[in-house]
Each structure stands twice: as C-alpha cells, then as structure tokens.
Scaffold this active site. Structure first.
Site, PDB file in Angstrom:
ATOM      1  N   TYR A   1       5.859  41.910  13.665  1.00  0.00           N
ATOM      2  CA  TYR A   1       4.841  42.738  14.325  1.00  0.00           C
ATOM      3  C   TYR A   1       3.577  42.842  13.462  1.00  0.00           C
ATOM      4  CZ  TYR A   1       2.871  46.792  16.794  1.00  0.00           C
ATOM      5  OH  TYR A   1       2.047  47.641  17.491  1.00  0.00           O
TER       6      TYR A   1
ATOM      7  N   SER B   1      -3.334  46.908  16.002  1.00  0.00           N
ATOM      8  CA  SER B   1      -2.581  48.083  15.564  1.00  0.00           C
ATOM      9  C   SER B   1      -3.052  48.461  14.170  1.00  0.00           C
ATOM     10  CB  SER B   1      -1.093  47.745  15.513  1.00  0.00           C
ATOM     11  OG  SER B   1      -0.391  48.692  14.730  1.00  0.00           O
TER      12      SER B   1
HETATM   13  C1  BGC Z   1       3.369  50.947  16.901  1.00  0.00           C
HETATM   14  C2  BGC Z   1       3.940  52.350  17.069  1.00  0.00           C
HETATM   15  C3  BGC Z   1       3.685  53.168  15.823  1.00  0.00           C
HETATM   16  C4  BGC Z   1       2.234  53.098  15.406  1.00  0.00           C
HETATM   17  C5  BGC Z   1       1.963  53.808  14.095  1.00  0.00           C
HETATM   18  C6  BGC Z   1       1.925  51.056  16.499  1.00  0.00           C
HETATM   19  O1  BGC Z   1       1.379  49.800  16.353  1.00  0.00           O
HETATM   20  O2  BGC Z   1       3.518  50.232  18.107  1.00  0.00           O
HETATM   21  O3  BGC Z   1       5.316  52.246  17.312  1.00  0.00           O
HETATM   22  O4  BGC Z   1       4.029  54.506  16.063  1.00  0.00           O
HETATM   23  O5  BGC Z   1       1.837  51.754  15.284  1.00  0.00           O
HETATM   24  O6  BGC Z   1       2.875  53.441  13.094  1.00  0.00           O
END
Ligand code: BGC
Length: 260
Positions: A158, A145
């Site tokens: 996360y 991410s």
């Molecule tokens: C998350 C999303 C978020 C995006 C940008 C991703 O890793 O799962 O919920 O919108 O990052 O912030």
C-alpha cells in the site's frame, strides 16, 4: 469566487464507495457529468447514479476492473460513446490489502495491491491523457494517502503504491503541462470510510488513531471531496504536479508537539 464544473465530463474510479462516492456526488453538485466506475456492488453505483439524476444532474455507471488494461481501455471507449470524451479523471480506485509483514505477505496479495493501486492508476491516466493531450485541456486527480510519506508496518504494498502515485503524478504533470493538462494527487489521512472501520469502530483503535491527528478527529469523506472539487476546478488553474494533503495535520507528526 465561484466554483463551477458545468458541462465537464468526469470519471471517478472506485466511485461507488468511500471517498470516491463522496467525490462523485460533490462533482455532480458542482455541475459535472459523472461516470461512476465500480468493480463490485453495482446496486450502490446505480443508487449514486439515481441520486445524481434525481437532483437534476447527469450520471452513468461503468463496470471495470482497473487492474486490467483492456478493461480500462474499454471503459474509456464507453465514455467516448456516452459523452464524447473526458475532462476530469478522479483516479481513485484502491485497496489497502492484507496486513502482513513483508516476509510473511503472500506475493499474490502484494501484487493485487500494486496492480489495482499503481498499475490501475497508470492505465487510467494513460487512457485519459490520450484524450486530454490532443484536446489541450483536462485534469487528473489521484487519491494518494498520507502513506505516500509515512511508513506503515504491515502495509508495504500500500505505502509503496501510494509513493508510486506521488512520482507518477509529478512525471505525468511534467509531460502533460505543455498541453494545458494538470495532474495532481490528494492525500487523505484518516477519513471515516469502510477501509479503516476496524480501527475507528473500537475505542482503543480510535484513541490511538486520534493521537496521530493534530485536529483530533477523523475526517469526513465530504471534506476530501470538497478539496477535490477545488483542485479540478479553474480555481486551482496554476496547481499541478503536487500532492495536496487533507489529513487534519497527520503529516505534521503530532508526537513532536513535545520532546524531540
Ligand atoms: C488508509 C486508512 C488509514 C489512513 C491513516 C489511509 O491511507 O487507507 O486506513 O486510516 O491512511 O493512517
């Protein structure tokens, strides 16, 4: 330049929703056989399997909670029995967890995110590498991410899990490189899936989000999936150990378009 994955055996964890489902369909379009891993909603996994089969492709579904090493090991045995091994692992299963500051978050919620996102990623990579290293071929592509880089209040598990995936990717890539196995990660930004639906389905949330994206739109799962196909194909044969950002420029910090 042609991208073909004909005959390649792929496993997509969390393959029945969001980015995982899009990658599964795109891999199948490129000719790969695709195993759809899921932990809930078997009917959606089955639907994807049927969609792939109806378009002339090969697919199966395999249930497994990636946060259990035993269940992951069993999933890989099932794959061995079905197709004799694996060529492509899309290490994608993940959750963002309960939003809470670190001093309030329940320990069990924090652990759940880490167990699925990071331990699960390692468990699947370990099982895949046990097969790819001896056969001297294979690619592992993890879904990271933008938050492997960008801090995110209320999401410490996360962000930490995604930063962990980044280093795991580098280290596994270094270990596996002598065996012609590539290990990579993809870092999506804001992609239109159910994970962030509560943000993009209301005007204030959407406006705020778009301010964070230089291309000024939310990405489609297919835009991530197409890059995934490129990265696992021979087109990317000299790319390993890196996270590739597919984020509309989010990690370019658009606030710096002015001031500074
Ligand atoms: C998350 C999303 C978020 C995006 C940008 C991703 O890793 O799962 O919920 O919108 O990052 O912030």
């Amino acid at each position: 330049m042609e991208i073909t994955l004909t005959g390649k055996r792929a496993l997509v964890t969390g393959g029945n929703s969001g980015i995982g489902a899009a990658i599964a369909l795109e891999l199948a379009k490129a000719g790969a056989k695709v195993a759809i891993n899921y932990v809930s909603h078997p009917e959606i996994a089955e639907q994807i399997v049927h969609d792939i089969q109806n378009s002339g492709g090969e697919a199966i579904s395999i249930e497994a909670d990636v946060s259990s090493y035993d269940l992951v090991a069993k999933m890989f045995t099932t794959l061995d029995e079905a197709w004799g091994g694996i060529d492509i692992l899309i290490n994608n299963a993940g959750i963002d967890g309960v939003k809470a500051d670190s001093w309030d978050v329940e320990i069990k919620d924090w652990e759940t995110v880490m167990n699925i996102n990071l331990m699960g990623n390692f468990y699947c990579a370990r099982q895949a590498l046990k097969r790819m290293v001896p056969q001297k071929s294979g690619v592992i592509l993890s879904t990271s991410s933008v938050h492997e880089l960008i801090a995110w209040t209320g999401h410490s598990a996360y962000t930490t899990s995604k930063a962990g995936i980044s280093m795991l990717t580098k280290t596994l890539a270094q270990e596996a490189a002598p065996y012609n196995v590539r290990v990579l990660a993809l870092a999506p930004g804001a992609i239109k899936t159910t994970i962030n639906q509560n943000v993009w389905n209301n005007q204030a949330g959407l406006d705020d989000l778009l301010e964070k994206i230089p291309l000024h739109r939310i990405g489609e799962p297919e835009e991530v999936a197409r890059m995934a196909v490129v990265l696992v194909s021979d087109v990317a044969s000299y790319v390993t150990g890196r996270t590739i950002f597919v984020d509309g420029g989010m990690t370019d910090y658009p606030d710096f378009a002015h001031g500074g």
